[in-house]
Design a protein around this motif. Structure first.
Motif, mmCIF file in Angstrom:
data_model
loop_
_atom_site.group_PDB
_atom_site.id
_atom_site.type_symbol
_atom_site.label_atom_id
_atom_site.label_comp_id
_atom_site.label_asym_id
_atom_site.label_seq_id
_atom_site.Cartn_x
_atom_site.Cartn_y
_atom_site.Cartn_z
ATOM 1 N N UNK A 14 126.064 46.912 9.885
ATOM 2 C CA UNK A 14 125.038 45.903 9.607
ATOM 3 C C UNK A 14 123.669 46.457 10.006
ATOM 4 N N UNK A 15 122.739 46.461 9.060
ATOM 5 C CA UNK A 15 121.371 46.921 9.368
ATOM 6 C C UNK A 15 120.519 45.720 9.759
ATOM 7 N N UNK A 16 119.904 45.818 10.925
ATOM 8 C CA UNK A 16 119.040 44.733 11.408
ATOM 9 C C UNK A 16 117.608 45.224 11.545
ATOM 10 N N UNK A 17 116.672 44.296 11.295
ATOM 11 C CA UNK A 17 115.249 44.606 11.464
ATOM 12 C C UNK A 17 114.896 44.634 12.933
ATOM 13 N N UNK A 18 114.202 45.670 13.352
ATOM 14 C CA UNK A 18 113.614 45.647 14.686
ATOM 15 C C UNK A 18 112.412 44.713 14.631
ATOM 16 N N UNK A 55 132.376 45.787 14.079
ATOM 17 C CA UNK A 55 131.073 45.922 13.424
ATOM 18 C C UNK A 55 130.239 46.949 14.173
ATOM 19 N N UNK A 56 129.414 47.669 13.425
ATOM 20 C CA UNK A 56 128.363 48.424 14.097
ATOM 21 C C UNK A 56 127.032 47.955 13.553
ATOM 22 N N UNK A 70 121.000 49.542 0.232
ATOM 23 C CA UNK A 70 121.116 50.006 -1.160
ATOM 24 C C UNK A 70 121.864 51.339 -1.217
ATOM 25 N N UNK A 71 121.584 52.230 -0.269
ATOM 26 C CA UNK A 71 122.245 53.544 -0.262
ATOM 27 C C UNK A 71 123.636 53.499 0.362
ATOM 28 N N UNK A 72 124.005 52.356 0.911
ATOM 29 C CA UNK A 72 125.368 52.180 1.399
ATOM 30 C C UNK A 72 125.648 52.755 2.773
ATOM 31 N N UNK A 73 124.622 53.208 3.490
ATOM 32 C CA UNK A 73 124.878 53.656 4.870
ATOM 33 C C UNK A 73 125.064 52.434 5.775
ATOM 34 N N UNK A 74 124.543 51.304 5.322
ATOM 35 C CA UNK A 74 124.907 50.020 5.926
ATOM 36 C C UNK A 74 125.526 49.182 4.814
ATOM 37 N N UNK A 75 126.594 48.459 5.165
ATOM 38 C CA UNK A 75 127.241 47.599 4.156
ATOM 39 C C UNK A 75 126.449 46.322 3.941
ATOM 40 N N UNK A 76 125.854 45.865 5.034
ATOM 41 C CA UNK A 76 125.216 44.553 5.066
ATOM 42 C C UNK A 76 123.893 44.706 5.797
ATOM 43 N N UNK A 77 122.948 43.834 5.510
ATOM 44 C CA UNK A 77 121.677 43.871 6.240
ATOM 45 C C UNK A 77 121.085 42.492 6.354
ATOM 46 N N UNK A 192 117.296 36.893 4.708
ATOM 47 C CA UNK A 192 118.453 36.875 3.812
ATOM 48 C C UNK A 192 119.517 37.850 4.302
ATOM 49 N N UNK A 193 120.769 37.487 4.035
ATOM 50 C CA UNK A 193 121.851 38.448 4.215
ATOM 51 C C UNK A 193 121.929 39.236 2.911
ATOM 52 N N UNK A 194 121.885 40.553 3.007
ATOM 53 C CA UNK A 194 122.017 41.368 1.797
ATOM 54 C C UNK A 194 123.244 42.263 1.939
ATOM 55 N N UNK A 195 123.836 42.609 0.806
ATOM 56 C CA UNK A 195 125.094 43.362 0.821
ATOM 57 C C UNK A 195 125.026 44.492 -0.196
ATOM 58 N N UNK A 196 125.493 45.650 0.215
ATOM 59 C CA UNK A 196 125.590 46.795 -0.694
ATOM 60 C C UNK A 196 126.545 46.464 -1.842
#
Ligand code: PRP
Length: 220
Positions: A14-18, A55-56, A70-77, A192-196
């Motif tokens: 999961x990618x989170x905004x700092x 989860x990481x 978008x590049x898939x290094x995170x599944x979700x953001x 928003x929750x976004x998903x690859x």
């Protein structure tokens, strides 16, 4: 099915905004049973694991969240609608998380508020959102020159770098304390929750359960 019922399977990243969204997003995931140890959160680590290891989390600049997903290094953001509109990333956006509510607005010095644009003169607009800005003024038929900045945008009109700014307004305090006012609200934004796109299918059980859990806790 809840994500807590899932047998060990695909781990989700999961990618989170700092920054402004970080604490609210972590609190939201905690309510869904996805916990990161306090000691980890207080560290300078940029890659953390949930206590159950399912989860990481990666912590990145807000504008970079759609790229990681978008590049898939995170599944979700988790990122603001403002960032999504600006990035135009090809991701799924299944859920409005309701946190990080703010407006994207045109603002300027108090003396320009209420003034019509001179359509024959180019208006200089400083912003972190060149795409949103260009589209907005194009629709209005106002010729502009965009000055791209990456922060402290409110300084631009004070120093004569720009005539207007387009920026995020949450409480309005930054504008107010710098003698600026909202001229027009372009759009509202929430996180928003976004998903690859590939993860949406390849990890559909885990992604589906996460969406279900978050949907459940967001119910009024
Ligand atoms: C954002 C935005 C404004 C401020 C608005 O900046 O760009 O400057 O917050 O918030 P307010 O309406 O509650 O005062 P951020 O804190 O993200 O830092 P930045 O200037 O480095 O982009």
């Amino acid at each position: 099915m809840s994500s807590n019922d899932i047998k060990p399977g695909h781990k989700l990243t999961i990618a989170l905004s700092k920054g402004r969204l970080q604490d609210d997003a972590i609190a939201l995931f905690a309510r869904a049973g996805i916990i990161v140890a306090e000691s980890e959160l207080n560290s300078r680590k940029l890659l953390l694991n949930s206590t159950d290891g399912r989860f990481s989390f990666v912590f990145v600049k807000p504008a970079d969240v759609p790229t990681y997903v978008e590049y898939g290094v995170a599944d979700v953001g988790v990122c603001g609608r403002d960032v999504l509109l600006e990035s135009q990333a090809g991701v799924h956006e299944p859920l409005d998380l309701g946190i990080g509510r703010c407006r994207i607005a045109v603002a300027g010095k108090r003396e320009v508020v209420g003034q019509d644009y001179n359509l024959l003169a180019t208006v200089r607009v400083a912003t972190k959102y060149p795409r949103i800005t260009t589209e907005y003024f194009h629709t209005k038929g106002v010729p502009i020159e965009v000055v791209s900045l990456s922060g402290s945008v409110e300084l631009a009109p004070l120093l004569g770098l720009s005539d207007r700014i387009v920026d995020l307004v949450e409480t309005g305090r930054t504008l107010n304390e710098n003698g600026l006012e909202v001229i027009d609200v372009i759009t509202e934004s929430t996180a928003r929750l976004i998903v690859n796109r590939a993860s949406f299918h390849l990890k559909r059980v885990e992604v589906g359960a996460l969406i279900a859990d978050l949907t459940e806790i967001l119910k009024p």
